[in-house]
Write an enzyme that holds these catalytic residues in place. Structure first.
Site, PDB file in Angstrom:
ATOM      1  N   ALA A  83      -2.122   3.480  -1.238  1.00 44.57           N
ATOM      2  CA  ALA A  83      -2.910   4.066  -1.957  1.00 44.57           C
ATOM      3  C   ALA A  83      -4.767   4.074  -1.290  1.00 44.57           C
ATOM      4  O   ALA A  83      -4.930   3.545  -0.554  1.00 44.57           O
ATOM      5  CB  ALA A  83      -3.823   3.647  -3.577  1.00 44.57           C
ATOM      6  N   GLY A 137       0.674   0.951  -2.020  1.00 47.90           N
ATOM      7  CA  GLY A 137       1.178   1.251  -2.272  1.00 47.90           C
ATOM      8  C   GLY A 137       2.497   1.774  -1.620  1.00 47.90           C
ATOM      9  O   GLY A 137       3.504   2.085  -1.975  1.00 47.90           O
ATOM     10  N   GLU A 167       5.380  -0.009  -2.066  1.00 43.80           N
ATOM     11  CA  GLU A 167       6.148  -0.262  -3.236  1.00 43.80           C
ATOM     12  C   GLU A 167       6.032   1.014  -3.663  1.00 43.80           C
ATOM     13  O   GLU A 167       7.459   0.790  -4.449  1.00 43.80           O
ATOM     14  CB  GLU A 167       4.626  -0.079  -4.472  1.00 43.80           C
ATOM     15  CG  GLU A 167       3.822  -1.866  -4.074  1.00 43.80           C
ATOM     16  CD  GLU A 167       2.536  -1.697  -4.933  1.00 43.80           C
ATOM     17  OE1 GLU A 167       1.516  -1.053  -4.250  1.00 43.80           O
ATOM     18  OE2 GLU A 167       2.105  -2.385  -5.771  1.00 43.80           O
ATOM     19  N   GLU A 193      -2.929  -5.484  -0.029  1.00 43.37           N
ATOM     20  CA  GLU A 193      -4.184  -5.857  -1.923  1.00 43.37           C
ATOM     21  C   GLU A 193      -5.048  -7.178  -1.773  1.00 43.37           C
ATOM     22  O   GLU A 193      -5.858  -6.753  -1.983  1.00 43.37           O
ATOM     23  CB  GLU A 193      -3.952  -5.671  -2.593  1.00 43.37           C
ATOM     24  CG  GLU A 193      -3.134  -4.243  -2.637  1.00 43.37           C
ATOM     25  CD  GLU A 193      -1.457  -3.745  -2.209  1.00 43.37           C
ATOM     26  OE1 GLU A 193      -1.342  -4.858  -1.624  1.00 43.37           O
ATOM     27  OE2 GLU A 193      -0.889  -2.871  -2.671  1.00 43.37           O
TER      28      GLU A 193
HETATM   29  N1  DAK Z   1      -6.702   4.824   1.633  1.00 45.69           N
HETATM   30  C1  DAK Z   1      -7.736   5.891   2.744  1.00 45.69           C
HETATM   31  N2  DAK Z   1      -7.469   6.452   4.150  1.00 45.69           N
HETATM   32  C2  DAK Z   1      -6.598   5.732   4.939  1.00 45.69           C
HETATM   33  C3  DAK Z   1      -5.749   4.741   4.288  1.00 45.69           C
HETATM   34  C4  DAK Z   1      -6.172   3.441   2.586  1.00 45.69           C
HETATM   35  N3  DAK Z   1      -5.358   3.520   2.742  1.00 45.69           N
HETATM   36  N4  DAK Z   1      -5.594   3.943   5.284  1.00 45.69           N
HETATM   37  C5  DAK Z   1      -6.049   4.714   7.075  1.00 45.69           C
HETATM   38  N5  DAK Z   1      -6.614   5.504   6.136  1.00 45.69           N
HETATM   39  C6  DAK Z   1      -7.352   6.805   6.808  1.00 45.69           C
HETATM   40  C7  DAK Z   1      -8.147   5.997   8.074  1.00 45.69           C
HETATM   41  O1  DAK Z   1      -9.405   6.173   6.846  1.00 45.69           O
HETATM   42  C8  DAK Z   1      -8.834   6.743   9.188  1.00 45.69           C
HETATM   43  O2  DAK Z   1      -9.757   7.893   8.521  1.00 45.69           O
HETATM   44  P1  DAK Z   1     -10.874   8.953   9.368  1.00 45.69           P
HETATM   45  O3  DAK Z   1     -10.957   7.980   9.778  1.00 45.69           O
HETATM   46  O4  DAK Z   1      -9.696   9.272  10.640  1.00 45.69           O
HETATM   47  O5  DAK Z   1     -11.174   9.610   8.698  1.00 45.69           O
HETATM   48  C9  DAK Z   1      -7.200   7.645   9.191  1.00 45.69           C
HETATM   49  O6  DAK Z   1      -6.831   6.876   7.645  1.00 45.69           O
HETATM   50  C10 DAK Z   1      -6.059   6.870  10.453  1.00 45.69           C
HETATM   51  O7  DAK Z   1      -6.612   5.582   9.864  1.00 45.69           O
HETATM   52  P2  DAK Z   1      -7.521   4.563  10.767  1.00 45.69           P
HETATM   53  O8  DAK Z   1      -8.441   5.184  11.765  1.00 45.69           O
HETATM   54  O9  DAK Z   1      -7.565   2.812  10.585  1.00 45.69           O
HETATM   55  O10 DAK Z   1      -5.820   4.172  11.843  1.00 45.69           O
HETATM   56  P3  DAK Z   1      -5.177   2.597  12.776  1.00 45.69           P
HETATM   57  O11 DAK Z   1      -4.550   3.048  13.607  1.00 45.69           O
HETATM   58  O12 DAK Z   1      -6.714   1.970  13.207  1.00 45.69           O
HETATM   59  O13 DAK Z   1      -4.757   1.554  11.297  1.00 45.69           O
HETATM   60  C11 DAK Z   1      -3.381   1.252   9.567  1.00 45.69           C
HETATM   61  C12 DAK Z   1      -3.997   2.019  10.877  1.00 45.69           C
HETATM   62  C13 DAK Z   1      -2.578   1.207   8.669  1.00 45.69           C
HETATM   63  C14 DAK Z   1      -3.112   0.141  10.234  1.00 45.69           C
HETATM   64  C15 DAK Z   1      -5.397   1.008   8.740  1.00 45.69           C
HETATM   65  O14 DAK Z   1      -5.731   2.327   8.491  1.00 45.69           O
HETATM   66  C16 DAK Z   1      -5.337   0.555   7.428  1.00 45.69           C
HETATM   67  O15 DAK Z   1      -5.110  -0.788   7.669  1.00 45.69           O
HETATM   68  N6  DAK Z   1      -5.493   0.726   6.529  1.00 45.69           N
HETATM   69  C17 DAK Z   1      -5.532   0.455   5.069  1.00 45.69           C
HETATM   70  C18 DAK Z   1      -3.948  -0.143   4.620  1.00 45.69           C
HETATM   71  C19 DAK Z   1      -3.977  -0.817   3.551  1.00 45.69           C
HETATM   72  O16 DAK Z   1      -4.961  -1.484   2.894  1.00 45.69           O
HETATM   73  N7  DAK Z   1      -3.652   0.032   2.108  1.00 45.69           N
HETATM   74  C20 DAK Z   1      -3.258  -0.396   1.021  1.00 45.69           C
HETATM   75  C21 DAK Z   1      -4.083  -0.073   0.288  1.00 45.69           C
HETATM   76  S1  DAK Z   1      -4.344  -0.379  -0.816  1.00 45.69           S
HETATM   77  C22 DAK Z   1      -3.941   0.229  -8.256  1.00 45.69           C
HETATM   78  C23 DAK Z   1      -2.848   1.090  -8.367  1.00 45.69           C
HETATM   79  C24 DAK Z   1      -1.825   0.212  -6.808  1.00 45.69           C
HETATM   80  C25 DAK Z   1      -3.128   0.082  -5.786  1.00 45.69           C
HETATM   81  C26 DAK Z   1      -4.442  -0.542  -5.985  1.00 45.69           C
HETATM   82  C27 DAK Z   1      -4.879  -0.756  -7.649  1.00 45.69           C
HETATM   83  N8  DAK Z   1      -4.237   0.014  -9.788  1.00 45.69           N
HETATM   84  C28 DAK Z   1      -3.238  -0.602 -10.769  1.00 45.69           C
HETATM   85  C29 DAK Z   1      -5.395   0.019  -9.895  1.00 45.69           C
HETATM   86  C30 DAK Z   1      -2.588   0.052  -4.591  1.00 45.69           C
HETATM   87  C31 DAK Z   1      -3.955  -0.303  -3.106  1.00 45.69           C
HETATM   88  C32 DAK Z   1      -3.570   0.010  -2.029  1.00 45.69           C
HETATM   89  O17 DAK Z   1      -2.274   0.589  -1.794  1.00 45.69           O
END
Ligand code: DAK
Length: 258
Positions: free
Chosen positions: A63, A108, A111, A131
């Site tokens: 997400a 997400g 998921e 998360e």
């Molecule tokens: N959201 C927004 N932007 C993201 C992103 C994300 N999840 N993942 C990557 N990006 C963006 C980065 O910010 C970056 O943008 P710029 O800086 O270039 O503008 C671009 O994508 C490229 O990413 P990186 O530069 O970080 O690329 P790397 O190869 O260095 O790293 C990575 C790739 C996938 C390991 C890293 O980007 C990363 O760790 N991303 C986050 C992964 C993550 O933590 N995903 C889980 C998100 S939490 C809910 C319902 C659902 C959810 C929550 C609550 N409710 C009931 C309210 C779900 C939550 C989630 O999914």
């Protein structure tokens, strides 16, 4: 649509989440478009759906963290509901859905893949539920689906410690059915979708419903669900034609979804 590409080739549809500069992260707009795209599928002609991400690096990196970072409790609940509703819609879609996981499937994204019937992965795929490291629980069904697909101890490790799982380990865990070099992933997904599409659609859809509904109830109730769905196949021309072809030592017919 800005973030969803949808293409139908014969009886197979490919839906691509296309927000490559954010690694296909799901914001409200992407979720809204995904929901609308799923609603628009022509279930009379499409027999199998493939979901994938744009580019070579990421399926869906979760997400959108930027959008989520400022949510209030009420907004968080609304965002969670939006995602859960569309993921459940995918899970209960009458036709089979294959996730072609072409890179990061985090939060997400993991998921979303788990709301599909079958996951195929590229060699660079990475699965994870990070998360708790962001101060939240998985919100799109991750705590529920992961522990139903892989061994519960490993699911808990992924949820509590945020341990990521690469493609080879995902295969060992049964999280994915097969792993392919990146360029072979979509062709492999299309080949499997083609195999599904050639079987009798009414029977395939009934099998999906029987598995999904049966997993929610006792074995006796599950068997009763199967009996009803099995019986319903005998109202179809495809059943009569399929069995007649076998008895006449002919090739399986082109099933008509009737
Ligand atoms: N959201 C927004 N932007 C993201 C992103 C994300 N999840 N993942 C990557 N990006 C963006 C980065 O910010 C970056 O943008 P710029 O800086 O270039 O503008 C671009 O994508 C490229 O990413 P990186 O530069 O970080 O690329 P790397 O190869 O260095 O790293 C990575 C790739 C996938 C390991 C890293 O980007 C990363 O760790 N991303 C986050 C992964 C993550 O933590 N995903 C889980 C998100 S939490 C809910 C319902 C659902 C959810 C929550 C609550 N409710 C009931 C309210 C779900 C939550 C989630 O999914």
């Amino acid at each position: 649509m800005n973030y969803i590409q949808y293409e139908q080739k014969d009886a197979i549809a490919v839906l691509t989440i296309s927000r490559e500069k954010a690694l296909n992260a799901l914001n409200s707009e992407v979720l809204g478009e995904l929901d609308a795209a799923i609603d628009a599928i022509d279930l009379d002609t499409v027999r199998c759906l493939i979901i994938t991400g744009a580019g070579q690096k990421s399926f869906v990196a979760g997400a959108d963290i930027g959008e989520m970072s400022t949510l209030t409790k009420e907004e968080g609940e609304a965002f969670g509901k939006k995602g859960n509703d569309v993921f459940r819609k995918i899970e209960t879609l009458p036709i089979p859905v294959i996730a072609a996981v072409n890179g990061f499937a985090l939060g997400g994204g993991c998921e979303l893949s788990m709301s599909c019937d079958i996951r195929l992965a590229s060699e660079n795929a990475v699965f994870g539920q990070p998360e708790t490291g962001l101060g939240i629980t998985p919100g799109f069904g991750g705590t529920q689906r992961l522990a139903r697909i892989i061994p519960v101890g490993k699911a808990k490790e992924m949820l509590y410690a945020g341990t990521k799982v690469k493609a080879a380990e995902a295969l060992t865990l049964g999280l994915v059915n097969a792993v392919y070099p990146s360029e072979e992933l979509l062709p492999a997904a299309e080949k499997l979708a083609g195999k599904i599409a050639r079987n009798a659609p009414i029977a395939v859809r009934a099998s999906k419903k029987a598995v999904n509904d049966g997993l929610q109830v006792s074995i006796d109730e599950g068997i009763a669900i199967e009996e009803k769905l099995f019986g319903s196949c005998f109202e179809s021309a495809d059943q009569r034609n399929g069995m007649a072809a076998f008895l006449n030592k002919e090739k399986a017919p082109a099933f008509q979804n009737k």
